[in-house]
Design an enzyme around this catalytic site. Structure first.
Site, PDB file in Angstrom:
ATOM      1  N   ASN A   1      -0.357   3.099  -8.552  1.00 37.52           N
ATOM      2  CA  ASN A   1      -0.431   1.685  -8.172  1.00 37.52           C
ATOM      3  C   ASN A   1      -0.419   1.570  -6.652  1.00 37.52           C
ATOM      4  O   ASN A   1       0.110   2.429  -5.955  1.00 37.52           O
ATOM      5  CB  ASN A   1       0.774   0.915  -8.753  1.00 37.52           C
ATOM      6  CG  ASN A   1       0.748  -0.559  -8.394  1.00 37.52           C
ATOM      7  OD1 ASN A   1      -0.277  -1.218  -8.532  1.00 37.52           O
ATOM      8  ND2 ASN A   1       1.874  -1.070  -7.913  1.00 37.52           N
TER       9      ASN A   1
ATOM     10  N   HIS B   1       0.742  -1.167  -3.623  1.00 35.90           N
ATOM     11  CA  HIS B   1       1.583  -2.355  -3.441  1.00 35.90           C
ATOM     12  C   HIS B   1       1.560  -2.743  -1.961  1.00 35.90           C
ATOM     13  O   HIS B   1       1.727  -1.865  -1.095  1.00 35.90           O
ATOM     14  CB  HIS B   1       3.019  -2.046  -3.898  1.00 35.90           C
ATOM     15  CG  HIS B   1       3.954  -3.195  -3.757  1.00 35.90           C
ATOM     16  ND1 HIS B   1       3.934  -4.280  -4.621  1.00 35.90           N
ATOM     17  CD2 HIS B   1       4.909  -3.460  -2.843  1.00 35.90           C
ATOM     18  CE1 HIS B   1       4.855  -5.148  -4.231  1.00 35.90           C
ATOM     19  NE2 HIS B   1       5.468  -4.689  -3.157  1.00 35.90           N
TER      20      HIS B   1
HETATM   21  C1  GRF Z   1      -3.724  -5.735  -3.147  1.00 31.24           C
HETATM   22  O1  GRF Z   1      -3.148  -5.962  -1.875  1.00 31.24           O
HETATM   23  C2  GRF Z   1      -2.680  -5.182  -4.078  1.00 31.24           C
HETATM   24  O2  GRF Z   1      -1.751  -4.326  -3.448  1.00 31.24           O
HETATM   25  C3  GRF Z   1      -1.991  -6.435  -4.516  1.00 31.24           C
HETATM   26  O3  GRF Z   1      -3.024  -7.374  -4.714  1.00 31.24           O
HETATM   27  C4  GRF Z   1      -4.098  -7.029  -3.833  1.00 31.24           C
HETATM   28  C5  GRF Z   1      -5.323  -6.860  -4.695  1.00 31.24           C
HETATM   29  O4  GRF Z   1      -6.423  -6.979  -3.865  1.00 31.24           O
HETATM   30  N1  GRF Z   1      -1.247  -6.216  -5.753  1.00 31.24           N
HETATM   31  P1  GRF Z   1      -7.896  -6.616  -4.443  1.00 31.24           P
HETATM   32  O5  GRF Z   1      -8.005  -7.275  -5.821  1.00 31.24           O
HETATM   33  O6  GRF Z   1      -7.983  -5.110  -4.534  1.00 31.24           O
HETATM   34  O7  GRF Z   1      -8.834  -7.197  -3.418  1.00 31.24           O
END
Ligand code: GRF
Length: 202
Positions: A109, A111
């Site tokens: 994942n 974050h």
């Molecule tokens: C990313 O910053 C991820 O860490 C967070 O939501 C965002 C998703 O961005 N959970 P994307 O959908 O990859 O543009």
């Protein structure tokens, strides 16, 4: 290595993986994306997958009579593609026991905060509200907690006085996309061991 990527939104992290694999070639990068899954319809992340000619699947929690049934359906949908690694790139659901039993230890994942600080669905907002001077992003293995699994890589992003949540999140995402591409490539090419809380990439 075979990757299944899970998304819930704009999919810019997915796009970064797609672009890196297209630029380097799957052999050099060490992996190819074989399918993209989501927990909802009509998101740019699915459009990006379709534009890349990839199979997609959607499993919505509300379509199932229980969370466990949804977890089982998601597990089955992902397993059908026989992935070596599953990557959550902005996937905004907490997976359950069945998914972790099947993919734990190879479910990554990303974050948008420096874990263990600011876990959960509002890491950027929480960091900003706390008044930190630096924040960043974390690529980690998913365990049975929320954003608590062994850390693979982190990147630091400075917080600016004029930042609001979206400006800071966009700046974090610039670092995050590179961090995720680099981390997933290394895991795929070099292999890895998880020793307690330590991730060892030989
Ligand atoms: C990313 O910053 C991820 O860490 C967070 O939501 C965002 C998703 O961005 N959970 P994307 O959908 O990859 O543009």
């Amino acid at each position: 290595k075979r990757l299944v990527v899970l998304v819930s939104g704009s999919g810019t992290n997915l796009q970064a993986l797609l672009d890196a694999i297209a630029a380097q070639g799957p052999e050099a990068y060490g992996a190819e994306i074989v399918a993209v899954g989501a927990d909802r319809d009509s998101i740019a992340g699915l459009e990006r997958a379709e534009r890349a000619g990839l199979p997609t699947f959607v499993r919505k929690v509300k379509d199932y009579e229980s969370r466990e049934a949804w977890d089982a359906a998601l597990t089955e949908a992902v397993a059908a593609y026989e992935p070596d690694l599953v990557v959550s790139a902005g996937f905004m659901k907490i997976v359950g026991k069945e998914f972790l039993a099947r993919f734990g230890g190879r479910f990554v994942n990303t974050h948008p905060a420096l874990l263990p600080s600011f876990p959960g669905a509002h890491g950027v907002r929480d960091a900003l509200a706390h008044g930190v001077k630096v924040t960043g992003c974390t690529v980690h293995f998913v365990d049975d907690g929320v954003d608590t699994g062994p850390i693979i890589a982190q990147g630091v992003v400075e917080v600016r006085d004029e930042d609001d949540e979206s400006a800071l999140h966009e700046r974090i995402k610039e670092v995050e996309r590179r961090l995720l591409v680099e981390a997933v490539g290394r895991l795929a090419r070099d292999g890895f061991r998880i020793e307690g809380r330590k991730v060892v990439i030989p």
